[in-house]
Design an enzyme around this catalytic site. Structure first.
Site, short mmCIF file in Angstrom:
data_model
loop_
_atom_site.label_atom_id
_atom_site.label_comp_id
_atom_site.label_asym_id
_atom_site.label_seq_id
_atom_site.Cartn_x
_atom_site.Cartn_y
_atom_site.Cartn_z
N ASP A 109 113.11 75.52 156.66
CA ASP A 109 113.84 75.45 155.41
C ASP A 109 114.58 74.12 155.36
OD1 ASP A 109 114.87 76.13 152.97
OD2 ASP A 109 115.91 77.93 153.65
N CYS A 149 112.33 85.92 147.81
CA CYS A 149 113.62 86.27 148.42
C CYS A 149 114.73 86.29 147.38
CB CYS A 149 113.96 85.26 149.52
SG CYS A 149 115.22 85.86 150.68
#
Length: 239
Positions: free
Chosen positions: A156, A24
């Site tokens: 996360d 990412c």
């Protein structure tokens, strides 16, 4: 067809022996060109406030580069958002070809369902922040509300200043509870937060998530490092 979609349709469960990889925070076309040899599954572009944020114009360039990959199967493009409006998403997707809308804010199940309906064929992933003292029963009940509204879950590390990209891990001992819940909801589970080439093998061996998502852990001085990205992907795909 993605493995997880096929598995759901066939009722065979998930194959955990070869985890999905998402890198990412890509911003540079030349860096993306250097990644063409990597067996990646997803590449993420950040549209939320972040030092890795890209403009729609840059995202068009980046996704066009993906479409031009000739070596193997090109990875799918994921866009990372925090509390977007449907109109914002509609405007962006009219320009940028995204395969995944990854939501990192306080988006409700109803909003996620609305996104699904507005963009058929685009996956919707919902990220959940994990703290050191998460009440599993409370957050599990919250996640259950997203059944039928999203295509995948992502864990996360909680950070009060930013939604993802903190570069810190959370207590991985909490993963089994989330993994069990994800399985009951027939949803793949991705793990992010502080991953890098030296610890991702431990994560996969100990907890076998469906996929992993990395950003700062494959950077040097804030820039994506092809050597680190290569090492990360090799360690995932060889686990």
């Amino acid at each position: 067809m993605d493995c997880w979609v096929r598995c759901l349709q066939e009722g065979t469960g998930f194959n955990m022996t070869n985890a999905m990889v998402k890198i990412c925070g890509l911003q540079d076309v030349e860096v993306l060109k250097s990644m063409v040899h990597l067996p990646l599954d997803y590449i993420g572009f950040v549209f939320a406030p972040s030092r890795r944020r890209v403009t729609p114009e840059r995202a068009v360039e980046l996704t066009a580069e993906l479409e031009g990959w000739k070596t193997g199967k090109a990875p799918r493009a994921a866009g990372v958002f925090v509390n977007p409006e449907i109109a914002e998403l509609r405007e962006l997707l009219s320009k940028v070809a995204l395969d995944v809308i990854q939501l990192h804010g306080d988006e409700s199940p109803d909003f996620c369902r609305e996104v699904q309906e507005a963009f058929p064929g685009v996956q919707v992933w919902k990220a959940f922040s994990v703290t050191a003292n998460n009440d599993h029963s409370g957050i599990n009940n919250k996640i259950k509300d997203y059944a039928g509204s999203v295509h995948a879950l992502l864990l996360d590390t909680y950070d009060p200043e930013q939604k993802g990209g903190s570069g810190r891990t959370f207590a991985w001992g909490q993963i089994p509870a989330y993994k069990e819940l994800a399985a009951t909801l027939s949803l793949p589970l991705f793990v992010a937060g502080g991953l890098h080439p030296d610890n991702v093998g431990e994560l996969l061996e100990g907890y076998a998530p469906y996929g992993v998502d990395v950003s700062s852990g494959v950077e040097t001085d804030g820039v994506k490092d092809i050597a680190k990205m290569t090492a990360f992907v090799e360690r995932v795909k060889q686990s």
